[in-house]
Design an enzyme around this catalytic site. Sequence first.
Site, mmCIF file in Angstrom:
data_model
loop_
_atom_site.group_PDB
_atom_site.id
_atom_site.type_symbol
_atom_site.label_atom_id
_atom_site.label_comp_id
_atom_site.label_asym_id
_atom_site.label_seq_id
_atom_site.Cartn_x
_atom_site.Cartn_y
_atom_site.Cartn_z
ATOM 1 N N HIS A 1 -4.815 -1.913 5.374
ATOM 2 C CA HIS A 1 -4.253 -1.015 6.388
ATOM 3 C C HIS A 1 -3.403 -1.549 7.118
ATOM 4 O O HIS A 1 -3.411 -2.459 7.590
ATOM 5 C CB HIS A 1 -5.232 -0.186 7.145
ATOM 6 C CG HIS A 1 -5.880 -0.787 8.160
ATOM 7 N ND1 HIS A 1 -5.561 -0.910 9.562
ATOM 8 C CD2 HIS A 1 -7.046 -1.524 8.009
ATOM 9 C CE1 HIS A 1 -6.171 -1.472 10.203
ATOM 10 N NE2 HIS A 1 -6.972 -2.152 9.712
ATOM 11 N N CYS A 2 -2.280 -0.491 7.536
ATOM 12 C CA CYS A 2 -1.444 -0.845 8.696
ATOM 13 C C CYS A 2 -1.510 -0.413 9.926
ATOM 14 O O CYS A 2 -2.888 0.079 10.109
ATOM 15 C CB CYS A 2 0.037 -1.292 8.331
ATOM 16 S SG CYS A 2 0.376 0.475 7.910
ATOM 17 N N VAL A 3 -0.644 -0.015 10.788
ATOM 18 C CA VAL A 3 -1.086 0.595 11.833
ATOM 19 C C VAL A 3 -1.480 2.129 11.709
ATOM 20 O O VAL A 3 -2.198 2.646 12.577
ATOM 21 C CB VAL A 3 0.265 0.634 12.688
ATOM 22 C CG1 VAL A 3 -0.027 1.315 14.152
ATOM 23 C CG2 VAL A 3 0.782 -0.752 13.010
ATOM 24 N N ARG B 1 -1.549 3.403 8.020
ATOM 25 C CA ARG B 1 -1.704 3.825 6.568
ATOM 26 C C ARG B 1 -2.754 2.912 5.999
ATOM 27 O O ARG B 1 -2.919 1.878 6.303
ATOM 28 C CB ARG B 1 -0.508 3.780 6.020
ATOM 29 C CG ARG B 1 0.828 4.334 6.555
ATOM 30 C CD ARG B 1 2.208 3.855 5.883
ATOM 31 N NE ARG B 1 3.268 4.431 6.565
ATOM 32 C CZ ARG B 1 4.423 4.549 6.014
ATOM 33 N NH1 ARG B 1 4.636 4.383 4.720
ATOM 34 N NH2 ARG B 1 5.477 4.875 6.912
ATOM 35 N N LEU C 1 1.319 -8.034 7.592
ATOM 36 C CA LEU C 1 0.273 -7.313 8.315
ATOM 37 C C LEU C 1 -0.861 -7.419 8.997
ATOM 38 O O LEU C 1 -1.281 -6.990 9.866
ATOM 39 C CB LEU C 1 -0.139 -6.088 6.951
ATOM 40 C CG LEU C 1 0.847 -4.863 6.763
ATOM 41 C CD1 LEU C 1 0.474 -4.184 5.651
ATOM 42 C CD2 LEU C 1 1.135 -4.108 7.930
#
Length: 480
Positions: A27-29, A31, A114
């Site tokens: 996951h990122c910030v 998503r 990421l």
Amino acid sequence: MASKYDGLARIIIQNIGGKSNVISVTHCVTRLRFKLQDESKANTDILKATDGVAAVIQSGGQYQIVIGNQVAAVYDAVCQVGHFSGEKALAEQPADKKLSPGAALIDLISGTFLPVLGVLSGVGIIRGLLAVASFFGLLSATDGTYVILNAVGTSFFYFLPIILGMTAAEKMGGNKFIGISIGCSMCYPAIVDLSGMEALGTAFEGTIFATPYYTTFLKIPVLLPSGGYTSTVVPIIVAVFFAVKMEKLLQKIIPDVVKMFFVPLFTLIIIVPVTFLVIGPITGILCALITQLFNTVFGVSGLLAGAILGGMFQVFVIFGLHWGLTPLALTSMAAVGYDNIIPTAMPAAFVQTATVLAVYLKSKDEKLKKVALPAVISGLFGITETAIYGVTLPKKKPFVISCLASAVSGAIMGALGVKRYSMGGLGIFALATYLNPETQSFYDVGWSIVAILVGMVVSFAITFITYKDEPVAEKAAVEE
């Protein structure tokens, strides 16, 4: 332990084709980023209609589910419910499933950066706050407090090749400790100090590529960038790419009984010299050319370049293409000490926030307002996916208005040559990184604020004047 997001996690897993369809998940910030065996097995329409899912994007070889500010908790629930191991590969990727070169590049960049993005932003904020504290006389560079905090803020960037050596190796399926070892060799003090010694000679003398050298390897000149490879980005990623290829080849031909130490031995003894002799110099030249290209473009017309980057940035965010700017910014910082690329896009988050605020104040749709208010708050901290997918993009016109207003802000930033001097936080936390640590000038901070305010006012005013809720009958038809 049960989580309130377990239900959402089960719906997500079921509608991405089940656990067996998942290659990896991270996951990122905002998503969840899945790599799927077969994206056609995913029920995209069902996921888009699921409460808690803002949008679904298929880009860069990834199946991206936009969650919003709760993404970390949802990610934990997905891993718990699905018994996933996170970034590690969960299944072998089919041999015939290949990404296009562009998609593969974006996938590599996002997968490498990421894992470190949060810390990269955090230590950048520390550097910015130290610059502010020094400017106002709250701390001096000789204070122990300053020295220790500066070590926190600076060391991460200084040893970035070591950190990216690990994340790049993990992303490419190699031994992370081999990646770390290559990065360590590039940051080794004796190597870094070489560029400060008396030159032994000049390679390519008489050409535009003339470069002094300070040592040799097997009588071959070793060409080092000024200051060595600390804080650089591209050389280590390229070096790890070849190291992983070498490692996998050696795994096939070296007997099992000696693989444990012979594979690292031969990989390092080959790749590290090749890095210093070939990979480093070539990538250094390419990075210098790219940096010069951007500087030339901004020199010719910073206004136009800023308008294009600023206006398109939120479109880049939709498709996850904004990650491609990160290595360019870091390369520029390592080469010239500042970045003038991302500053043109920085106001876009604030402009998007002002657009959503106008919709929130003008709309009488209570359901929309419940989405818009949290989006305004998160937008001030640079997180705009909720604003984009929950408010402006579905309404279309507000999104277009925000892009045009962001182009105005970007044009101001580009025309005035606004720079930032460190990677840092998003939104309001990013402003501290625009204070010049050498001159302690507020030029870049001041004009950043002006550009932000201009874009916000333009976007808010136009959206507030033009926005109208959809007719009730039309909304009912859509719900049916």
